[in-house]
Write a protein that holds these residues in place. Structure first.
Motif, PDB file in Angstrom:
ATOM      1  N   ASP A  53       0.858  -1.180   0.000  1.00  0.00           N
ATOM      2  CA  ASP A  53       0.000   0.000   0.000  1.00  0.00           C
ATOM      3  C   ASP A  53       0.893   1.227   0.000  1.00  0.00           C
ATOM      4  OD1 ASP A  53      -2.298  -1.684   0.412  1.00  0.00           O
ATOM      5  OD2 ASP A  53      -1.692  -1.840   2.500  1.00  0.00           O
ATOM      6  N   ILE A  54       0.426   2.270  -0.662  1.00  0.00           N
ATOM      7  CA  ILE A  54       1.212   3.502  -0.683  1.00  0.00           C
ATOM      8  C   ILE A  54       0.375   4.686  -0.221  1.00  0.00           C
ATOM      9  CG2 ILE A  54       2.896   2.715  -2.390  1.00  0.00           C
ATOM     10  CD1 ILE A  54       1.313   4.212  -4.543  1.00  0.00           C
ATOM     11  N   HIS A  55       1.076   5.601   0.415  1.00  0.00           N
ATOM     12  CA  HIS A  55       0.496   6.846   0.920  1.00  0.00           C
ATOM     13  C   HIS A  55       1.421   7.993   0.530  1.00  0.00           C
ATOM     14  CE1 HIS A  55      -2.478   5.176   3.846  1.00  0.00           C
ATOM     15  NE2 HIS A  55      -1.674   4.131   3.787  1.00  0.00           N
ATOM     16  N   ALA A  56       0.899   9.200   0.574  1.00  0.00           N
ATOM     17  CA  ALA A  56       1.716  10.397   0.365  1.00  0.00           C
ATOM     18  C   ALA A  56       1.825  11.136   1.690  1.00  0.00           C
ATOM     19  CB  ALA A  56       1.092  11.296  -0.689  1.00  0.00           C
ATOM     20  N   THR A  57       3.035  11.546   2.029  1.00  0.00           N
ATOM     21  CA  THR A  57       3.258  12.321   3.250  1.00  0.00           C
ATOM     22  C   THR A  57       2.915  13.791   2.992  1.00  0.00           C
ATOM     23  OG1 THR A  57       5.560  12.715   2.654  1.00  0.00           O
ATOM     24  CG2 THR A  57       5.096  10.766   4.029  1.00  0.00           C
ATOM     25  N   LYS A  58       2.991  14.565   4.018  1.00  0.00           N
ATOM     26  CA  LYS A  58       2.680  15.995   3.916  1.00  0.00           C
ATOM     27  C   LYS A  58       3.572  16.691   2.888  1.00  0.00           C
ATOM     28  CE  LYS A  58       2.160  20.075   6.870  1.00  0.00           C
ATOM     29  NZ  LYS A  58       2.260  20.569   8.260  1.00  0.00           N
ATOM     30  N   ASP A  59       4.808  16.235   2.770  1.00  0.00           N
ATOM     31  CA  ASP A  59       5.751  16.828   1.802  1.00  0.00           C
ATOM     32  C   ASP A  59       5.789  16.052   0.481  1.00  0.00           C
ATOM     33  OD1 ASP A  59       6.924  14.730   3.210  1.00  0.00           O
ATOM     34  OD2 ASP A  59       8.895  15.649   3.308  1.00  0.00           O
ATOM     35  N   LYS A  76       6.029  12.870  -0.328  1.00  0.00           N
ATOM     36  CA  LYS A  76       6.884  11.692  -0.507  1.00  0.00           C
ATOM     37  C   LYS A  76       5.958  10.480  -0.513  1.00  0.00           C
ATOM     38  CE  LYS A  76      10.706  14.057  -0.052  1.00  0.00           C
ATOM     39  NZ  LYS A  76      11.495  14.434  -1.183  1.00  0.00           N
ATOM     40  N   ILE A  77       6.176   9.554  -1.434  1.00  0.00           N
ATOM     41  CA  ILE A  77       5.343   8.361  -1.531  1.00  0.00           C
ATOM     42  C   ILE A  77       6.016   7.264  -0.705  1.00  0.00           C
ATOM     43  CG2 ILE A  77       4.215   6.702  -3.056  1.00  0.00           C
ATOM     44  CD1 ILE A  77       3.354   9.630  -3.583  1.00  0.00           C
ATOM     45  N   VAL A  78       5.275   6.731   0.278  1.00  0.00           N
ATOM     46  CA  VAL A  78       5.821   5.727   1.190  1.00  0.00           C
ATOM     47  C   VAL A  78       5.025   4.428   1.124  1.00  0.00           C
ATOM     48  CG1 VAL A  78       6.762   7.441   2.800  1.00  0.00           C
ATOM     49  CG2 VAL A  78       4.452   6.578   3.165  1.00  0.00           C
ATOM     50  N   CYS A  79       5.690   3.347   1.492  1.00  0.00           N
ATOM     51  CA  CYS A  79       5.075   2.021   1.557  1.00  0.00           C
ATOM     52  C   CYS A  79       4.623   1.786   2.999  1.00  0.00           C
ATOM     53  CB  CYS A  79       6.087   0.950   1.159  1.00  0.00           C
ATOM     54  SG  CYS A  79       6.781   1.168  -0.480  1.00  0.00           S
ATOM     55  N   PHE A  80       3.329   1.814   3.214  1.00  0.00           N
ATOM     56  CA  PHE A  80       2.785   1.661   4.568  1.00  0.00           C
ATOM     57  C   PHE A  80       1.320   1.279   4.433  1.00  0.00           C
ATOM     58  CE2 PHE A  80       1.450   3.216   8.831  1.00  0.00           C
ATOM     59  CZ  PHE A  80       2.416   2.596   9.605  1.00  0.00           C
ATOM     60  N   HIS A  81       0.837   0.457   5.327  1.00  0.00           N
ATOM     61  CA  HIS A  81      -0.533  -0.040   5.213  1.00  0.00           C
ATOM     62  C   HIS A  81      -1.571   0.923   5.782  1.00  0.00           C
ATOM     63  CE1 HIS A  81      -4.097  -2.388   6.481  1.00  0.00           C
ATOM     64  NE2 HIS A  81      -3.952  -2.882   5.267  1.00  0.00           N
ATOM     65  N   ASP A  82      -1.374   1.382   6.987  1.00  0.00           N
ATOM     66  CA  ASP A  82      -2.395   2.153   7.692  1.00  0.00           C
ATOM     67  C   ASP A  82      -2.387   3.634   7.306  1.00  0.00           C
ATOM     68  OD1 ASP A  82      -2.980  -0.220   9.048  1.00  0.00           O
ATOM     69  OD2 ASP A  82      -1.641   0.267  10.703  1.00  0.00           O
ATOM     70  N   PHE A  83      -3.514   4.279   7.540  1.00  0.00           N
ATOM     71  CA  PHE A  83      -3.622   5.719   7.309  1.00  0.00           C
ATOM     72  C   PHE A  83      -2.961   6.487   8.448  1.00  0.00           C
ATOM     73  CE2 PHE A  83      -7.004   3.904   4.826  1.00  0.00           C
ATOM     74  CZ  PHE A  83      -7.098   4.708   3.708  1.00  0.00           C
ATOM     75  N   ASN A  84      -2.915   5.864   9.606  1.00  0.00           N
ATOM     76  CA  ASN A  84      -2.506   6.487  10.852  1.00  0.00           C
ATOM     77  C   ASN A  84      -1.342   5.701  11.451  1.00  0.00           C
ATOM     78  OD1 ASN A  84      -2.620   7.100  13.808  1.00  0.00           O
ATOM     79  ND2 ASN A  84      -4.435   8.264  13.238  1.00  0.00           N
ATOM     80  N   PRO A  90       9.835   2.653   4.324  1.00  0.00           N
ATOM     81  CA  PRO A  90      10.580   2.991   3.111  1.00  0.00           C
ATOM     82  C   PRO A  90       9.795   3.892   2.156  1.00  0.00           C
ATOM     83  CG  PRO A  90       9.718   0.781   2.931  1.00  0.00           C
ATOM     84  CD  PRO A  90       9.329   1.296   4.300  1.00  0.00           C
ATOM     85  N   LEU A  91      10.546   4.625   1.383  1.00  0.00           N
ATOM     86  CA  LEU A  91       9.977   5.368   0.268  1.00  0.00           C
ATOM     87  C   LEU A  91       9.673   4.383  -0.855  1.00  0.00           C
ATOM     88  CD1 LEU A  91      12.541   8.299   0.211  1.00  0.00           C
ATOM     89  CD2 LEU A  91      10.099   8.522   0.727  1.00  0.00           C
ATOM     90  N   LEU A  92       8.694   4.704  -1.676  1.00  0.00           N
ATOM     91  CA  LEU A  92       8.409   3.888  -2.842  1.00  0.00           C
ATOM     92  C   LEU A  92       9.646   3.814  -3.740  1.00  0.00           C
ATOM     93  CD1 LEU A  92       6.606   2.271  -4.741  1.00  0.00           C
ATOM     94  CD2 LEU A  92       5.769   4.458  -5.658  1.00  0.00           C
ATOM     95  N   SER A  93      10.374   4.906  -3.849  1.00  0.00           N
ATOM     96  CA  SER A  93      11.575   4.917  -4.690  1.00  0.00           C
ATOM     97  C   SER A  93      12.601   3.889  -4.207  1.00  0.00           C
ATOM     98  CB  SER A  93      12.190   6.314  -4.746  1.00  0.00           C
ATOM     99  OG  SER A  93      12.522   6.764  -3.451  1.00  0.00           O
ATOM    100  N   LEU A 111       5.433  -5.284  -9.103  1.00  0.00           N
ATOM    101  CA  LEU A 111       5.012  -4.476  -7.961  1.00  0.00           C
ATOM    102  C   LEU A 111       3.541  -4.105  -8.131  1.00  0.00           C
ATOM    103  CD1 LEU A 111       8.024  -1.996  -7.646  1.00  0.00           C
ATOM    104  CD2 LEU A 111       7.660  -4.160  -6.429  1.00  0.00           C
ATOM    105  N   MET A 112       2.721  -4.562  -7.200  1.00  0.00           N
ATOM    106  CA  MET A 112       1.310  -4.164  -7.172  1.00  0.00           C
ATOM    107  C   MET A 112       1.196  -3.072  -6.117  1.00  0.00           C
ATOM    108  SD  MET A 112      -2.035  -6.463  -6.397  1.00  0.00           S
ATOM    109  CE  MET A 112      -3.632  -5.701  -6.155  1.00  0.00           C
ATOM    110  N   LEU A 113       0.983  -1.858  -6.576  1.00  0.00           N
ATOM    111  CA  LEU A 113       0.968  -0.686  -5.700  1.00  0.00           C
ATOM    112  C   LEU A 113      -0.469  -0.240  -5.476  1.00  0.00           C
ATOM    113  CD1 LEU A 113       3.883   1.154  -7.524  1.00  0.00           C
ATOM    114  CD2 LEU A 113       4.042  -0.359  -5.531  1.00  0.00           C
ATOM    115  N   GLU A 114      -0.926  -0.423  -4.251  1.00  0.00           N
ATOM    116  CA  GLU A 114      -2.292  -0.019  -3.910  1.00  0.00           C
ATOM    117  C   GLU A 114      -2.283   1.374  -3.308  1.00  0.00           C
ATOM    118  OE1 GLU A 114      -5.942  -0.876  -0.849  1.00  0.00           O
ATOM    119  OE2 GLU A 114      -4.586  -2.544  -1.240  1.00  0.00           O
ATOM    120  N   ILE A 115      -2.915   2.287  -3.999  1.00  0.00           N
ATOM    121  CA  ILE A 115      -3.042   3.660  -3.503  1.00  0.00           C
ATOM    122  C   ILE A 115      -4.164   3.645  -2.473  1.00  0.00           C
ATOM    123  CG2 ILE A 115      -3.421   6.068  -4.113  1.00  0.00           C
ATOM    124  CD1 ILE A 115      -2.795   5.150  -7.070  1.00  0.00           C
ATOM    125  N   LYS A 116      -3.803   3.832  -1.211  1.00  0.00           N
ATOM    126  CA  LYS A 116      -4.786   3.699  -0.131  1.00  0.00           C
ATOM    127  C   LYS A 116      -5.738   4.890  -0.050  1.00  0.00           C
ATOM    128  CE  LYS A 116      -4.770   0.533   3.064  1.00  0.00           C
ATOM    129  NZ  LYS A 116      -5.429  -0.725   3.159  1.00  0.00           N
TER     130      LYS A 116
END
Length: 170
Positions: A36-42, A44-52, A83-86, A98-103
């Motif tokens: 799963d991927i999320h975007a941080t405030k700045d 940056k695309i990160v690999c993380f499951h939860d929103f919080n 980690p960053l997606l990069s 790579l299966m990238l799920e945009i959460k």
């Protein structure tokens, strides 16, 4: 072509999900990754499951409200660096799927950052339960490998209707 994907890189119990060591092991064993991927405030695309961060780090902060520098500091202190997606892309060496799920629903700015990061990827898919992400990606670039994730609550007829849309490849 079928791909064997490991959910969050958890090929063995002792690995921490969505971490470089877990991803590295999967690639070594010739598996692809679903993450799963999320975007941080700045942005940056990160690999993380939860929103919080509450569940993993006992800190009540949403990823979208935290800059990556702070997120990395928090996660490293708990010995679970996010980690960053990069980093994942670099590690994959374009050899594994790579299966990238945009959460969350990504802002247009973050979708463009994502597309820039995956620009050289050959074996990937971008998926989301948020159809708006898939629509917006399709508007930016038509020839992406886009998949719509469907909740189990959908009726069969509703699923058929969704998969017939031009922006849904799978």
């Amino acid at each position: 072509m079928a791909h064997l994907l490991i959910h969050r890189g958890l090929a063995k119990k002792h690995f921490i999900e969505n971490t470089i060591p877990a991803f590295r092991y999967c690639f070594k064993k010739n598996y692809g990754i679903e993450t799963d991927i999320h975007a941080t405030k700045d942005s940056k695309i990160v690999c993380f499951h939860d929103f919080n961060l509450k569940s993993k780090f006992k800190i009540n902060k949403y990823l979208k409200n935290v800059e990556y520098r702070e997120l990395l500091k928090i996660s490293k202190a708990k010995k679970k660096p996010i980690p960053l997606l990069s980093d994942l892309i670099k590690l994959s060496k374009n050899k594994r799927f790579l299966m990238l799920e945009i959460k969350p629903l990504f802002a247009s700015k973050n979708l463009k950052v994502l597309l820039k990061e995956i620009k050289k990827l050959k074996k990937y898919s971008l998926t989301s339960f948020k159809e708006k992400n898939i629509i917006n990606l399709y508007k930016i670039k038509k020839h992406l490998n886009l998949g719509l994730l469907i909740p189990s609550t959908f009726t069969f007829n509703r699923i058929i209707k969704k998969i017939k849309k031009k922006h849904v490849k799978f």
